[in-house]
Write a protein that holds these residues in place. Structure first.
Motif, mmCIF file in Angstrom:
data_model
loop_
_atom_site.group_PDB
_atom_site.id
_atom_site.type_symbol
_atom_site.label_atom_id
_atom_site.label_comp_id
_atom_site.label_asym_id
_atom_site.label_seq_id
_atom_site.Cartn_x
_atom_site.Cartn_y
_atom_site.Cartn_z
ATOM 1 N N GLY A 64 3.369 4.799 -4.018
ATOM 2 C CA GLY A 64 4.808 4.830 -3.800
ATOM 3 C C GLY A 64 5.371 3.454 -3.508
ATOM 4 N N GLN A 65 4.643 2.664 -2.707
ATOM 5 C CA GLN A 65 5.102 1.311 -2.377
ATOM 6 C C GLN A 65 5.167 0.433 -3.633
ATOM 7 N N LEU A 66 4.139 0.536 -4.467
ATOM 8 C CA LEU A 66 4.112 -0.265 -5.692
ATOM 9 C C LEU A 66 5.200 0.188 -6.661
ATOM 10 N N ARG A 67 5.398 1.478 -6.749
ATOM 11 C CA ARG A 67 6.421 1.999 -7.662
ATOM 12 C C ARG A 67 7.810 1.509 -7.250
ATOM 13 N N ARG A 68 8.097 1.548 -5.950
ATOM 14 C CA ARG A 68 9.413 1.085 -5.472
ATOM 15 C C ARG A 68 9.591 -0.409 -5.730
ATOM 16 N N ALA A 69 8.548 -1.171 -5.495
ATOM 17 C CA ALA A 69 8.619 -2.614 -5.760
ATOM 18 C C ALA A 69 8.875 -2.873 -7.239
ATOM 19 N N PHE A 70 8.223 -2.106 -8.090
ATOM 20 C CA PHE A 70 8.392 -2.257 -9.531
ATOM 21 C C PHE A 70 9.822 -1.920 -9.933
ATOM 22 N N GLN A 71 10.356 -0.832 -9.384
ATOM 23 C CA GLN A 71 11.727 -0.426 -9.708
ATOM 24 C C GLN A 71 12.743 -1.457 -9.218
ATOM 25 N N ASP A 72 12.409 -2.151 -8.123
ATOM 26 C CA ASP A 72 13.287 -3.207 -7.617
ATOM 27 C C ASP A 72 13.112 -4.511 -8.394
ATOM 28 N N ARG A 73 12.236 -4.480 -9.397
ATOM 29 C CA ARG A 73 11.941 -5.624 -10.252
ATOM 30 C C ARG A 73 11.387 -6.806 -9.459
ATOM 31 N N ARG A 74 10.534 -6.481 -8.493
ATOM 32 C CA ARG A 74 9.803 -7.518 -7.786
ATOM 33 C C ARG A 74 8.510 -7.792 -8.541
ATOM 34 N N ALA A 75 8.213 -9.048 -8.810
ATOM 35 C CA ALA A 75 7.030 -9.399 -9.600
ATOM 36 C C ALA A 75 5.737 -9.209 -8.822
ATOM 37 N N MET A 76 5.815 -9.189 -7.480
ATOM 38 C CA MET A 76 4.636 -8.989 -6.644
ATOM 39 C C MET A 76 4.952 -8.007 -5.536
ATOM 40 N N ALA A 77 3.902 -7.346 -5.057
ATOM 41 C CA ALA A 77 4.088 -6.412 -3.947
ATOM 42 C C ALA A 77 2.818 -6.372 -3.116
ATOM 43 N N GLU A 78 3.001 -6.149 -1.784
ATOM 44 C CA GLU A 78 1.855 -5.997 -0.889
ATOM 45 C C GLU A 78 1.646 -4.519 -0.610
ATOM 46 N N ALA A 79 0.362 -4.122 -0.564
ATOM 47 C CA ALA A 79 0.031 -2.728 -0.246
ATOM 48 C C ALA A 79 -1.403 -2.666 0.227
ATOM 49 N N ALA A 80 -1.687 -1.644 1.031
ATOM 50 C CA ALA A 80 -3.041 -1.463 1.565
ATOM 51 C C ALA A 80 -3.720 -0.299 0.856
ATOM 52 N N CYS A 81 -5.001 -0.498 0.522
ATOM 53 C CA CYS A 81 -5.809 0.550 -0.116
ATOM 54 C C CYS A 81 -7.187 0.551 0.538
ATOM 55 N N GLY A 82 -7.616 1.720 0.992
ATOM 56 C CA GLY A 82 -8.947 1.820 1.585
ATOM 57 C C GLY A 82 -9.143 0.918 2.779
ATOM 58 N N GLY A 83 -8.081 0.696 3.543
ATOM 59 C CA GLY A 83 -8.187 -0.124 4.743
ATOM 60 C C GLY A 83 -8.166 -1.621 4.489
ATOM 61 N N ARG A 84 -7.921 -2.048 3.229
ATOM 62 C CA ARG A 84 -7.875 -3.476 2.909
ATOM 63 C C ARG A 84 -6.469 -3.833 2.400
ATOM 64 N N ALA A 85 -6.018 -5.031 2.701
ATOM 65 C CA ALA A 85 -4.694 -5.492 2.268
ATOM 66 C C ALA A 85 -4.828 -6.217 0.929
ATOM 67 N N TYR A 86 -3.912 -5.896 0.015
ATOM 68 C CA TYR A 86 -3.938 -6.503 -1.315
ATOM 69 C C TYR A 86 -2.551 -7.000 -1.696
#
Length: 442
Positions: A64-86
């Motif tokens: 959901g975080q990545l999808r919202r960032a994409f819709q806002d036309r942000r070229a990069m986004a931060e999100a956590a997966c499996g306890g790690r930050a990416y």
């Protein structure tokens, strides 16, 4: 091995090849491509990362975080997966580990079902951002549009050298011994469907080197299987015919241009034309013999995905919608597979080059629509060669006997009216009427 179905998995067992993804250093042209893809894509429905030799879905709240960032036309986004930050970089199509800096290939599938996948020149292993790309990654290309004029010039020069010397570099294509089992399988496939009866003689069979191309191909295979289904994502065998220079360039560097211009008005779109494994003659007609009479044809693995029918003479150059991946001349027993330019270096994998001599081969003449469209009959001109060439496109399985009777007619062994009666009885009035109408331009 059974090649008749064209299904690769049913035909040959091959060693597993590591799959490539993304993460290499990206040049300006690759960034521009990424920006265009980013703008073209609808909102992603799925995000995938290349891990442990395959594509795995990004799960949890990160989607959901990545999808919202994409819709806002942000070229990069931060999100956590499996306890790690990416950090997810949509332009370079990589996921970056915030702690280690390791990069992993990133892809997505949007709401319309369109797939967005890193170019094959972007390596696949995890690596730190300051690592240099592997040699085979640096040399790979995602397609003709991203090649510089300098690299194309080097490719053409290499092709000319290979043609002039008659040599194929061992790293590009290794010559097989006649006792080699793959030599025997490939040569049998080439000669079993009408080429032997035309007097074709194989002069060499070479195995094409793989490297980054094979990894990119397997990556596409996995992606197609994930999005279209396992059956649709299965590769097929197909023949590619072109001039000696183009074949040499394909072996050395990949596809730089399509062979559609050779077909002129008979092309089914502006894409790479290949024929099914049981139709080597169709592609052999696109080959161009050198001064010694030797020509070359390439046996490839092809990912067709979901094809659509494209009519002869069309100038279509991409799928008509996201529902399709490639094209054919007809759905039942196609004579042509067509892979669009943007996919020809990721969904077509050259495997073997068959060099041959065939005195009865009738190459398709002309390199443009103007010169290769069927011409209207003119008084006093022998129209039988043109007529037979058109008939062979419709009923290729009857070509051998047709050519034999025509040779008898040319040598005066049978009369013209006898040859015409044979044509009508053997081919049928329906096919003859279709061809005659096409030649008249009606």
């Amino acid at each position: 091995m059974d090649f008749s179905s064209g299904d690769v998995k049913a035909a040959v067992m091959r060693p597993a090849v590591p799959v490539a993804g993304g993460g290499a250093a990206v040049g300006p042209s690759a960034l521009l491509r990424g920006w265009r893809e980013f703008r073209r894509s609808a909102a992603p429905a799925r995000f995938l990362c290349f891990e442990d030799g395959g594509w795995a879905d990004v799960a949890g709240e990160a989607v959901g975080q990545l999808r919202r960032a994409f819709q806002d036309r942000r070229a990069m986004a931060e999100a956590a997966c499996g306890g790690r930050a990416y950090l997810f970089d949509f332009l370079r199509m990589v996921r970056i580990d915030a702690a280690t800096g390791e990069e992993t290939a990133l892809a997505w599938i949007d709401d319309r079902g369109a797939c967005f996948f890193p170019a094959p020149g972007c390596g696949g292993r995890k690596r730190r951002r300051d690592d240099a790309p592997a040699e085979d990654e640096a040399e790979s290309s995602s397609g003709v549009d991203e090649r510089s004029g300098e690299s194309r010039g080097a490719e053409d020069a290499a092709a000319k050298r290979m043609k002039a010397s008659g040599a194929w570099g061992k790293s590009a294509a290794a010559r097989l011994e006649e006792s080699d089992k793959y030599y025997q399988v490939v040569s049998k496939l080439f000669l079993s469907y009408g080429m032997a009866s035309r007097g074709a003689v194989i002069t060499a069979v070479r195995k094409v080197g793989q490297g980054a191309r094979a990894r990119a191909f397997q990556q596409q295979e996995q992606l197609l299987a994930a999005t279209r289904g396992a059956a649709v994502g299965t590769p097929k065998f197909a023949w590619y015919g072109a001039s000696a220079e183009d074949v040499a360039a394909v072996v050395e560097r990949g596809f730089a241009r399509t062979n559609a211009p050779r077909l002129g008005g008979r092309k089914h779109g502006d894409g790479l034309h290949l024929s099914p494994p049981q139709c080597p003659y169709t592609s052999a007609m696109l080959a161009k013999a050198d001064g010694s009479g030797e020509a070359h044809i390439v046996l490839c693995r092809v990912l067709m995905g979901r094809p659509e029918v494209v009519q002869a003479g069309s100038s279509q150059s991409r799928p008509s919608s996201d529902a399709y991946d490639s094209a054919v001349d007809k759905l039942e027993n196609p004579q042509w597979y067509v892979v669009w330019s943007k996919d020809m270096n990721t969904r077509v994998l050259p495997e073997y080059v068959v060099s041959f001599k065939c005195p009865k081969l009738q190459p398709i003449q002309g390199s443009s629509e103007a010169t290769s469209k069927p011409k209207k009959p003119s008084p006093g001109r022998d129209m039988f060669p043109t007529l037979l060439a058109e008939i062979e496109q419709l009923v290729p399985d009857k070509c051998d006997i047709l050519q034999e009777y025509y040779s008898n007619f040319k040598m005066g062994q049978i009369k013209k009216d006898q040859f015409i009666r044979f044509l009508r009885s053997y081919i049928g009035d329906k096919v003859l009427t279709t061809v005659a109408t096409k030649l008249r331009g009606c």
